[in-house]
Design a protein around this motif. Structure first.
Motif, PDB file in Angstrom:
ATOM      1  N   GLU A  36       0.812  -1.221   0.000  1.00  0.00           N
ATOM      2  CA  GLU A  36       0.000   0.000   0.000  1.00  0.00           C
ATOM      3  C   GLU A  36       0.845   1.271   0.000  1.00  0.00           C
ATOM      4  O   GLU A  36       0.296   2.384  -0.008  1.00  0.00           O
ATOM      5  CB  GLU A  36      -0.929   0.001   1.217  1.00  0.00           C
ATOM      6  CG  GLU A  36      -1.950  -1.136   1.195  1.00  0.00           C
ATOM      7  CD  GLU A  36      -2.926  -1.076   2.343  1.00  0.00           C
ATOM      8  OE1 GLU A  36      -2.753  -0.212   3.231  1.00  0.00           O
ATOM      9  OE2 GLU A  36      -3.875  -1.878   2.351  1.00  0.00           O
ATOM     10  N   ASN A  37       2.156   1.113   0.000  1.00  0.00           N
ATOM     11  CA  ASN A  37       3.052   2.272   0.057  1.00  0.00           C
ATOM     12  C   ASN A  37       3.413   2.724  -1.355  1.00  0.00           C
ATOM     13  O   ASN A  37       4.488   2.446  -1.879  1.00  0.00           O
ATOM     14  CB  ASN A  37       4.305   1.925   0.863  1.00  0.00           C
ATOM     15  CG  ASN A  37       3.972   1.644   2.310  1.00  0.00           C
ATOM     16  OD1 ASN A  37       3.132   2.315   2.906  1.00  0.00           O
ATOM     17  ND2 ASN A  37       4.620   0.641   2.889  1.00  0.00           N
ATOM     18  N   VAL A  38       2.477   3.432  -1.970  1.00  0.00           N
ATOM     19  CA  VAL A  38       2.640   3.853  -3.359  1.00  0.00           C
ATOM     20  C   VAL A  38       2.247   5.311  -3.504  1.00  0.00           C
ATOM     21  O   VAL A  38       1.299   5.788  -2.877  1.00  0.00           O
ATOM     22  CB  VAL A  38       1.809   2.951  -4.309  1.00  0.00           C
ATOM     23  CG1 VAL A  38       0.328   2.956  -3.932  1.00  0.00           C
ATOM     24  CG2 VAL A  38       2.002   3.354  -5.764  1.00  0.00           C
ATOM     25  N   MET A  39       3.000   6.018  -4.315  1.00  0.00           N
ATOM     26  CA  MET A  39       2.662   7.396  -4.657  1.00  0.00           C
ATOM     27  C   MET A  39       2.870   7.592  -6.150  1.00  0.00           C
ATOM     28  O   MET A  39       3.549   6.794  -6.813  1.00  0.00           O
ATOM     29  CB  MET A  39       3.504   8.396  -3.851  1.00  0.00           C
ATOM     30  CG  MET A  39       4.986   8.206  -3.906  1.00  0.00           C
ATOM     31  SD  MET A  39       5.820   9.349  -2.754  1.00  0.00           S
ATOM     32  CE  MET A  39       7.476   8.687  -2.726  1.00  0.00           C
ATOM     33  N   VAL A  40       2.253   8.647  -6.675  1.00  0.00           N
ATOM     34  CA  VAL A  40       2.379   8.950  -8.099  1.00  0.00           C
ATOM     35  C   VAL A  40       2.971  10.348  -8.260  1.00  0.00           C
ATOM     36  O   VAL A  40       2.761  11.218  -7.409  1.00  0.00           O
ATOM     37  CB  VAL A  40       1.032   8.845  -8.838  1.00  0.00           C
ATOM     38  CG1 VAL A  40       0.503   7.427  -8.774  1.00  0.00           C
ATOM     39  CG2 VAL A  40       0.005   9.816  -8.267  1.00  0.00           C
ATOM     40  N   THR A  41       3.693  10.542  -9.345  1.00  0.00           N
ATOM     41  CA  THR A  41       4.336  11.828  -9.607  1.00  0.00           C
ATOM     42  C   THR A  41       4.017  12.302 -11.012  1.00  0.00           C
ATOM     43  O   THR A  41       4.233  11.576 -11.988  1.00  0.00           O
ATOM     44  CB  THR A  41       5.865  11.706  -9.428  1.00  0.00           C
ATOM     45  OG1 THR A  41       6.155  11.431  -8.066  1.00  0.00           O
ATOM     46  CG2 THR A  41       6.562  13.006  -9.826  1.00  0.00           C
ATOM     47  N   ASP A  42       3.507  13.528 -11.093  1.00  0.00           N
ATOM     48  CA  ASP A  42       3.264  14.156 -12.391  1.00  0.00           C
ATOM     49  C   ASP A  42       4.537  14.851 -12.841  1.00  0.00           C
ATOM     50  O   ASP A  42       5.051  15.718 -12.139  1.00  0.00           O
ATOM     51  CB  ASP A  42       2.125  15.176 -12.262  1.00  0.00           C
ATOM     52  CG  ASP A  42       1.621  15.671 -13.614  1.00  0.00           C
ATOM     53  OD1 ASP A  42       2.379  15.587 -14.606  1.00  0.00           O
ATOM     54  OD2 ASP A  42       0.476  16.143 -13.680  1.00  0.00           O
ATOM     55  N   ARG A  43       5.044  14.468 -14.001  1.00  0.00           N
ATOM     56  CA  ARG A  43       6.262  15.089 -14.520  1.00  0.00           C
ATOM     57  C   ARG A  43       6.012  15.775 -15.857  1.00  0.00           C
ATOM     58  O   ARG A  43       6.884  15.911 -16.698  1.00  0.00           O
ATOM     59  CB  ARG A  43       7.404  14.063 -14.622  1.00  0.00           C
ATOM     60  CG  ARG A  43       7.085  12.816 -15.380  1.00  0.00           C
ATOM     61  CD  ARG A  43       7.472  12.864 -16.837  1.00  0.00           C
ATOM     62  NE  ARG A  43       8.906  12.826 -17.003  1.00  0.00           N
ATOM     63  CZ  ARG A  43       9.602  13.716 -17.695  1.00  0.00           C
ATOM     64  NH1 ARG A  43       8.993  14.702 -18.319  1.00  0.00           N
ATOM     65  NH2 ARG A  43      10.913  13.609 -17.833  1.00  0.00           N
ATOM     66  N   GLY A  44       4.751  16.215 -16.024  1.00  0.00           N
ATOM     67  CA  GLY A  44       4.395  16.937 -17.229  1.00  0.00           C
ATOM     68  C   GLY A  44       3.867  16.032 -18.329  1.00  0.00           C
ATOM     69  O   GLY A  44       3.993  14.805 -18.277  1.00  0.00           O
ATOM     70  N   THR A  45       3.264  16.660 -19.324  1.00  0.00           N
ATOM     71  CA  THR A  45       2.672  15.955 -20.458  1.00  0.00           C
ATOM     72  C   THR A  45       3.230  16.559 -21.735  1.00  0.00           C
ATOM     73  O   THR A  45       3.412  17.777 -21.823  1.00  0.00           O
ATOM     74  CB  THR A  45       1.137  16.108 -20.425  1.00  0.00           C
ATOM     75  OG1 THR A  45       0.652  15.553 -19.205  1.00  0.00           O
ATOM     76  CG2 THR A  45       0.478  15.390 -21.597  1.00  0.00           C
ATOM     77  N   MET A  46       3.502  15.711 -22.725  1.00  0.00           N
ATOM     78  CA  MET A  46       4.048  16.202 -23.987  1.00  0.00           C
ATOM     79  C   MET A  46       3.119  17.226 -24.622  1.00  0.00           C
ATOM     80  O   MET A  46       1.904  17.039 -24.686  1.00  0.00           O
ATOM     81  CB  MET A  46       4.273  15.045 -24.961  1.00  0.00           C
ATOM     82  CG  MET A  46       5.424  14.123 -24.589  1.00  0.00           C
ATOM     83  SD  MET A  46       7.038  14.943 -24.446  1.00  0.00           S
ATOM     84  CE  MET A  46       7.258  15.637 -26.083  1.00  0.00           C
ATOM     85  N   PHE A  47       3.702  18.319 -25.069  1.00  0.00           N
ATOM     86  CA  PHE A  47       2.978  19.406 -25.721  1.00  0.00           C
ATOM     87  C   PHE A  47       3.686  19.653 -27.040  1.00  0.00           C
ATOM     88  O   PHE A  47       4.639  20.432 -27.116  1.00  0.00           O
ATOM     89  CB  PHE A  47       2.995  20.646 -24.821  1.00  0.00           C
ATOM     90  CG  PHE A  47       2.101  21.759 -25.282  1.00  0.00           C
ATOM     91  CD1 PHE A  47       0.722  21.600 -25.316  1.00  0.00           C
ATOM     92  CD2 PHE A  47       2.637  22.980 -25.670  1.00  0.00           C
ATOM     93  CE1 PHE A  47      -0.111  22.630 -25.731  1.00  0.00           C
ATOM     94  CE2 PHE A  47       1.813  24.021 -26.085  1.00  0.00           C
ATOM     95  CZ  PHE A  47       0.439  23.845 -26.121  1.00  0.00           C
ATOM     96  N   GLY A  48       3.249  18.927 -28.073  1.00  0.00           N
ATOM     97  CA  GLY A  48       4.008  18.908 -29.317  1.00  0.00           C
ATOM     98  C   GLY A  48       5.192  17.961 -29.173  1.00  0.00           C
ATOM     99  O   GLY A  48       5.226  17.091 -28.304  1.00  0.00           O
TER     100      GLY A  48
END
Length: 272
Positions: free
Chosen positions: A159-171
């Protein structure tokens, strides 16, 4: 995930965001200890829960002659020395199933790179070590799709899980952060914003990734304002000569000033 499950993490009752920060790659012992000492001092002063970040190897390089590491075991031993010297947890990314068991002997958090987060065998290998797992959102993935990556870890009884947003491709050669994704992913797991990688400018013709470090403060402030749980920032005392991702790293000299501002914003957000 309760961040108190990360071994050795401090200041968890401060009400602050938590921080994953350090150099992109472990270039040597002296540089790692120098950066860690500075960051530990800042985070202790500001009461920020802190995890030292450093990649023991860089497997996804633009060119074959790009720096990939100083040797797996050598770099992992340096990460262990950072932890033992400063009594802080550490995080590193893994790229193969075999990396999971090896790295788990040295660090507290295993990070799945964004390019690899759909690789089920790799995610399962990380989860089965029992370590905290940080899943980087693929640049090509929606925030909603990350629930499936999280579920893979949970299905391994971790249960020790986290998520990280590192941006989304823009072009083809730019990234953008969709801040709507932060509350979305918080429905599935503790959520981190990777500020510096979100400012990369990939796929440059020279084969070296560019970046917009001038926007680090802007993106970091916005992340704290929308209530992200944690912040991820790569930093170096000499970004221009760093061996990996120097174009989008924050200079170490500016770190305390930025953290001071983010703590103030967090305090304001918490007051509502």
């Amino acid at each position: 995930m309760n961040i108190q499950h990360i071994p050795q993490i401090k200041h968890t009752e401060s009400g602050n965001f938590f921080l994953l920060a350090g150099p992109c790659a472990i270039e040597g012992e002296e540089m790692a200890l120098r950066i860690a000492e500075k960051l530990v001092g800042i985070t202790d002063k500001l009461q920020i829960p802190y995890v030292f970040k450093g990649s023991f190897k860089k497997a996804n390089r633009s060119r074959i002659d790009s720096f990939s590491g100083i040797g797996d075991e050598k770099a992992l031993k340096i990460l262990r020395k950072v932890s033992e010297t400063f009594h802080v947890p550490t995080v590193t990314d893994i790229h193969t199933n075999e990396d999971a068991d090896m790295a788990a002997q040295y660090v507290d958090v295993l990070q799945i790179p964004a390019f690899l987060v759909r690789q089920t065998d790799l995610v399962v290998a990380a989860a089965n070590t029992g370590k905290v797992v940080n899943l980087k959102k693929g640049q090509f993935m929606s925030p909603e799709s990350m629930k499936h990556a999280v579920q893979k870890v949970l299905d391994c009884h971790n249960e020790n899980v986290m998520v990280t947003d590192r941006g989304t491709m823009f072009g083809y050669q730019d990234m953008i952060v969709d801040f709507r994704g932060i509350p979305t992913m918080q429905q599935y797991a503790t959520t981190v914003l990777d500020v510096t990688h979100s400012l990369q400018q990939p796929n440059q013709t020279a084969g070296v990734t560019g970046g917009r470090p001038d926007m680090i403060e802007t993106v970091a402030k916005a992340g704290i304002a929308v209530g992200v749980d944690g912040i991820f920032i790569e930093t170096h005392f000499d970004p221009a000569n760093a061996k990996s991702d120097g174009a989008n790293m924050l200079h170490l000299d500016y770190f305390e000033g930025l953290m001071t501002k983010l703590v103030a914003i967090r305090k304001t957000v918490n007051s509502f």
